[in-house]
Structures are given as structure tokens and as C-alpha cells.
Design a protein around this motif. Structure first.
Motif, PDB file in Angstrom:
ATOM      1  N   GLU A   1      -3.450  -2.403   9.564  1.00  0.00           N
ATOM      2  CA  GLU A   1      -4.530  -3.275   9.075  1.00  0.00           C
ATOM      3  C   GLU A   1      -5.891  -2.617   9.265  1.00  0.00           C
ATOM      4  N   LYS A   2      -6.104  -1.968  10.399  1.00  0.00           N
ATOM      5  CA  LYS A   2      -7.368  -1.257  10.636  1.00  0.00           C
ATOM      6  C   LYS A   2      -7.575  -0.173   9.578  1.00  0.00           C
ATOM      7  N   ALA A   3      -6.531   0.613   9.339  1.00  0.00           N
ATOM      8  CA  ALA A   3      -6.644   1.700   8.360  1.00  0.00           C
ATOM      9  C   ALA A   3      -6.895   1.140   6.964  1.00  0.00           C
ATOM     10  N   ARG A   4      -6.231   0.059   6.609  1.00  0.00           N
ATOM     11  CA  ARG A   4      -6.447  -0.568   5.296  1.00  0.00           C
ATOM     12  C   ARG A   4      -7.866  -1.095   5.160  1.00  0.00           C
ATOM     13  N   GLU A   5      -8.376  -1.704   6.223  1.00  0.00           N
ATOM     14  CA  GLU A   5      -9.764  -2.197   6.190  1.00  0.00           C
ATOM     15  C   GLU A   5     -10.736  -1.059   5.936  1.00  0.00           C
ATOM     16  N   ARG A   6     -10.522   0.061   6.604  1.00  0.00           N
ATOM     17  CA  ARG A   6     -11.403   1.226   6.416  1.00  0.00           C
ATOM     18  C   ARG A   6     -11.302   1.757   4.987  1.00  0.00           C
TER      19      ARG A   6
ATOM     20  N   LYS B   1      -7.441   9.490   2.474  1.00  0.00           N
ATOM     21  CA  LYS B   1      -6.568   8.834   3.444  1.00  0.00           C
ATOM     22  C   LYS B   1      -7.443   8.286   4.556  1.00  0.00           C
ATOM     23  N   GLU B   2      -6.961   7.252   5.201  1.00  0.00           N
ATOM     24  CA  GLU B   2      -7.629   6.700   6.378  1.00  0.00           C
ATOM     25  C   GLU B   2      -6.596   6.556   7.477  1.00  0.00           C
ATOM     26  N   THR B   3      -7.001   6.860   8.695  1.00  0.00           N
ATOM     27  CA  THR B   3      -6.107   6.793   9.843  1.00  0.00           C
ATOM     28  C   THR B   3      -6.722   5.893  10.909  1.00  0.00           C
ATOM     29  N   ALA B   4      -5.874   5.119  11.563  1.00  0.00           N
ATOM     30  CA  ALA B   4      -6.324   4.250  12.651  1.00  0.00           C
ATOM     31  C   ALA B   4      -5.273   4.247  13.749  1.00  0.00           C
ATOM     32  N   VAL B   5      -5.735   3.959  14.955  1.00  0.00           N
ATOM     33  CA  VAL B   5      -4.873   3.910  16.127  1.00  0.00           C
ATOM     34  C   VAL B   5      -4.889   2.482  16.664  1.00  0.00           C
TER      35      VAL B   5
ATOM     36  N   VAL C   1      -3.007   5.531   5.902  1.00  0.00           N
ATOM     37  CA  VAL C   1      -2.786   4.868   4.616  1.00  0.00           C
ATOM     38  C   VAL C   1      -3.430   5.667   3.498  1.00  0.00           C
ATOM     39  N   GLY C   2      -2.886   5.492   2.297  1.00  0.00           N
ATOM     40  CA  GLY C   2      -3.428   6.126   1.104  1.00  0.00           C
ATOM     41  C   GLY C   2      -4.499   5.263   0.464  1.00  0.00           C
ATOM     42  N   PRO C   3      -4.972   5.652  -0.707  1.00  0.00           N
ATOM     43  CA  PRO C   3      -6.103   4.971  -1.344  1.00  0.00           C
ATOM     44  C   PRO C   3      -5.821   3.526  -1.751  1.00  0.00           C
ATOM     45  N   GLN C   4      -4.569   3.153  -1.878  1.00  0.00           N
ATOM     46  CA  GLN C   4      -4.251   1.763  -2.231  1.00  0.00           C
ATOM     47  C   GLN C   4      -3.740   0.983  -1.027  1.00  0.00           C
ATOM     48  N   GLY C   5      -3.918   1.526   0.158  1.00  0.00           N
ATOM     49  CA  GLY C   5      -3.516   0.844   1.368  1.00  0.00           C
ATOM     50  C   GLY C   5      -2.064   1.037   1.743  1.00  0.00           C
ATOM     51  N   ASN C   6      -1.354   1.866   0.993  1.00  0.00           N
ATOM     52  CA  ASN C   6       0.056   2.106   1.290  1.00  0.00           C
ATOM     53  C   ASN C   6       0.191   3.045   2.488  1.00  0.00           C
ATOM     54  N   LEU C   7       1.156   2.751   3.353  1.00  0.00           N
ATOM     55  CA  LEU C   7       1.392   3.592   4.519  1.00  0.00           C
ATOM     56  C   LEU C   7       1.909   4.955   4.078  1.00  0.00           C
ATOM     57  N   THR C   8       1.273   6.000   4.581  1.00  0.00           N
ATOM     58  CA  THR C   8       1.724   7.358   4.266  1.00  0.00           C
ATOM     59  C   THR C   8       2.260   8.061   5.502  1.00  0.00           C
ATOM     60  N   ALA C   9       1.891   7.561   6.696  1.00  0.00           N
ATOM     61  CA  ALA C   9       2.400   8.162   7.926  1.00  0.00           C
ATOM     62  C   ALA C   9       2.291   7.164   9.073  1.00  0.00           C
ATOM     63  N   VAL C  10       3.278   7.203   9.942  1.00  0.00           N
ATOM     64  CA  VAL C  10       3.268   6.440  11.186  1.00  0.00           C
ATOM     65  C   VAL C  10       3.639   7.423  12.286  1.00  0.00           C
ATOM     66  N   LYS C  11       2.774   7.507  13.280  1.00  0.00           N
ATOM     67  CA  LYS C  11       2.990   8.462  14.370  1.00  0.00           C
ATOM     68  C   LYS C  11       2.984   7.685  15.692  1.00  0.00           C
ATOM     69  N   PHE C  12       4.030   7.894  16.476  1.00  0.00           N
ATOM     70  CA  PHE C  12       4.115   7.265  17.785  1.00  0.00           C
ATOM     71  C   PHE C  12       3.533   8.233  18.806  1.00  0.00           C
TER      72      PHE C  12
ATOM     73  N   ARG D   1      -3.167   2.288  21.923  1.00  0.00           N
ATOM     74  CA  ARG D   1      -3.051   3.731  21.690  1.00  0.00           C
ATOM     75  C   ARG D   1      -1.602   4.221  21.666  1.00  0.00           C
ATOM     76  N   THR D   2      -0.701   3.380  21.175  1.00  0.00           N
ATOM     77  CA  THR D   2       0.698   3.783  21.076  1.00  0.00           C
ATOM     78  C   THR D   2       1.075   4.243  19.680  1.00  0.00           C
ATOM     79  N   VAL D   3       0.318   3.806  18.667  1.00  0.00           N
ATOM     80  CA  VAL D   3       0.676   4.074  17.283  1.00  0.00           C
ATOM     81  C   VAL D   3      -0.539   4.529  16.493  1.00  0.00           C
ATOM     82  N   GLU D   4      -0.330   5.536  15.645  1.00  0.00           N
ATOM     83  CA  GLU D   4      -1.359   5.997  14.706  1.00  0.00           C
ATOM     84  C   GLU D   4      -0.774   5.828  13.307  1.00  0.00           C
ATOM     85  N   VAL D   5      -1.521   5.167  12.433  1.00  0.00           N
ATOM     86  CA  VAL D   5      -1.050   4.896  11.071  1.00  0.00           C
ATOM     87  C   VAL D   5      -2.045   5.475  10.080  1.00  0.00           C
TER      88      VAL D   5
END
Length: 142
Positions: free
Chosen positions: A81-86, A34-38, A48-59, A42-46
Motif C-alpha cells: 500500500e505504501k509503494a502504491r501510494e507513492r 517503480k516504487e519500493t516501500a518497506v 510496484v510498477g506504474p499501475q500499482g502491480n507488485l513486481t517484487a517482494v523481498k523478505f 522492516r520485515t518486507v520490502e515491496v
């Protein structure tokens, strides 16, 4: 001393098994990654899984309550997008490393992972523009 045909076959089978085992291990590791980005604000943390699908959104810190829908949407998309890029870079680096570490494959396996994963020339996980193709949705009757 020259290798016999049987020895060559045995060596190639052993190399194949090593490649297969390494590939399975890498695949399992990536499937669990998984990859996480903010967002910049700094209002949202997302995540993503290995195929770029969102697995969590945290406010974060309740800031989202005072944001407009447009601003909140932009923050979510930016973090995603940041998390998907990573994640895209992680997958590309993993497979490039795998290809280079395999005996007999490193130099012979010509993977253009940037092209396959749609990375832009600067190496980010931003899909390159695809050439426009005309839509072929006409109906042809016999």
C-alpha cells in the motif's frame, strides 16, 4: 500584425507536436518507473510498477520465518500500500506538471487527477469510498 490562418494552423500544429512528444516521453518514463516501500517492522520490502502491480517482494533479514502468517500478510499488504501510494502520487504529479507546462493547455486543461486516480482528500493514494450501488444480476427472461 495579425496572424494569418495558415500561420495559426502552423503554430497550432507545432504546439500539438510538442504536446504529443512530451506526452510520449512522460508515458515512457512512467512505464519504466517503480516504487519500493518497506513495512514498518522492516520485515518486507515491496516494489510496484506504474499501475500499482507488485513486481517484487523481498523478505528482509529472515525475520519472516518467525512471523505468523497473519503478521507476515499484514506486513506485505502494508508495504504494498505504501509503494502504491507513492506511485499514484508520482503519476499524479507527473501529469499535473505536464498539463501545466504545455503552452495553451496549462490553464485550459482541467484535470482533477486526485479524483481520476482515486486519491483521498488528504492527497494519499488511498481510494476514496465509492457510493454503494445495488447489484443488478437478476436474469430477465423473455
Amino acid at each position: 500584425m495579425k496572424e494569418t490562418l495558415e500561420q495559426q494552423i502552423a503554430r497550432m500544429e507545432a504546439e500539438y507536436e510538442a504536446v504529443r512528444a512530451a506526452t510520449v516521453q512522460v508515458e515512457n518514463e512512467l512505464l519504466a518507473s517503480k516504487e519500493t516501500a518497506v513495512s514498518r517492522d522492516r520485515t518486507v520490502e515491496v516494489t510496484v510498477g506504474p499501475q500499482g502491480n507488485l513486481t517484487a517482494v523481498k523478505f528482509l533479514d529472515g525475520k519472516h520465518r518467525t512471523m505468523s502468517a497473519t503478521a507476515l500478510s499484514a506486513a506485505v499488504l502494508e508495504a504494498a500500500e505504501k509503494a502504491r501510494e507513492r506511485m499514484t502520487r508520482r503519476v499524479a504529479d507527473t501529469f499535473q506538471g505536464l498539463a501545466q507546462s504545455m503552452p495553451g493547455l496549462g490553464g485550459g486543461l482541467d484535470l482533477d487527477l486526485d479524483r481520476l486516480l482515486g486519491l483521498s482528500a488528504d492527497g494519499r493514494g488511498v481510494p476514496a469510498k465509492r457510493p454503494a450501488r445495488p447489484l443488478h444480476d437478476e436474469l430477465h427472461e423473455d
